[in-house]
Design a protein around this motif. Structure first.
Motif, PDB file in Angstrom:
ATOM      1  N   ASP A 193     -13.222   0.240   3.130  1.00  0.00           N
ATOM      2  CA  ASP A 193     -11.941  -0.450   2.968  1.00  0.00           C
ATOM      3  C   ASP A 193     -12.213  -1.926   2.708  1.00  0.00           C
ATOM      4  OD1 ASP A 193     -10.724   1.953   3.574  1.00  0.00           O
ATOM      5  OD2 ASP A 193      -9.951   1.310   5.517  1.00  0.00           O
ATOM      6  N   PRO A 214      -8.374   0.840  -0.134  1.00  0.00           N
ATOM      7  CA  PRO A 214      -9.119   1.822   0.650  1.00  0.00           C
ATOM      8  C   PRO A 214     -10.426   2.288   0.019  1.00  0.00           C
ATOM      9  CG  PRO A 214      -7.128   2.799  -0.278  1.00  0.00           C
ATOM     10  CD  PRO A 214      -7.136   1.358  -0.677  1.00  0.00           C
ATOM     11  N   GLN A 221      -2.857  -0.301   0.308  1.00  0.00           N
ATOM     12  CA  GLN A 221      -2.171   0.162   1.524  1.00  0.00           C
ATOM     13  C   GLN A 221      -1.672  -1.025   2.311  1.00  0.00           C
ATOM     14  OE1 GLN A 221      -5.100   2.473   3.604  1.00  0.00           O
ATOM     15  NE2 GLN A 221      -4.891   4.180   2.206  1.00  0.00           N
ATOM     16  N   GLN A 266      -3.569  -7.011   1.916  1.00  0.00           N
ATOM     17  CA  GLN A 266      -3.444  -5.567   1.730  1.00  0.00           C
ATOM     18  C   GLN A 266      -4.837  -4.947   1.893  1.00  0.00           C
ATOM     19  OE1 GLN A 266      -0.299  -4.068   0.651  1.00  0.00           O
ATOM     20  NE2 GLN A 266       0.388  -6.062   1.346  1.00  0.00           N
TER      21      GLN A 266
END
Length: 96
Positions: A63, A27, A96, A24
């Motif tokens: 990220d 962010p 995300q 995953q």
């Protein structure tokens, strides 16, 4: 009826996240702490309106690719950073 629907939603969201084998993305701009205790302390500050990052917590500046170790909708979610294996405690909904 709303309680049952909410429970089913959270259960399906948890299963879908846990079943995912792909890394995953955490962010840029997300809260990340190196211990669960630091995460809990940070949220105590936030709950009391204190706008300060406690020691052992940061706001990410890029990220970060992570693997979920222990997903939690209410408390800290434990993740492992793919690039270096570091353990972080984050807000699970940030992924995300």
């Amino acid at each position: 009826m709303k309680t049952i629907k909410a429970s089913m939603f959270f259960a399906s969201a948890l299963f879908a996240t846990s079943a995912s084998a792909a890394p995953q993305i955490l962010p840029k701009g997300s809260l990340a702490c190196v211990s669960e205790e630091a995460f809990e302390k940070q949220f105590s500050y936030i709950a009391q309106g204190v706008n300060k990052i406690v020691s052992d917590c940061v706001i990410t500046n890029q990220d970060i690719e992570v693997v979920i170790i222990d997903f939690n909708m209410i408390d800290a979610t434990e993740v492992s950073v793919v690039s270096n294996g570091a353990t972080l405690y984050i807000v699970g909904s940030d992924l995300q």
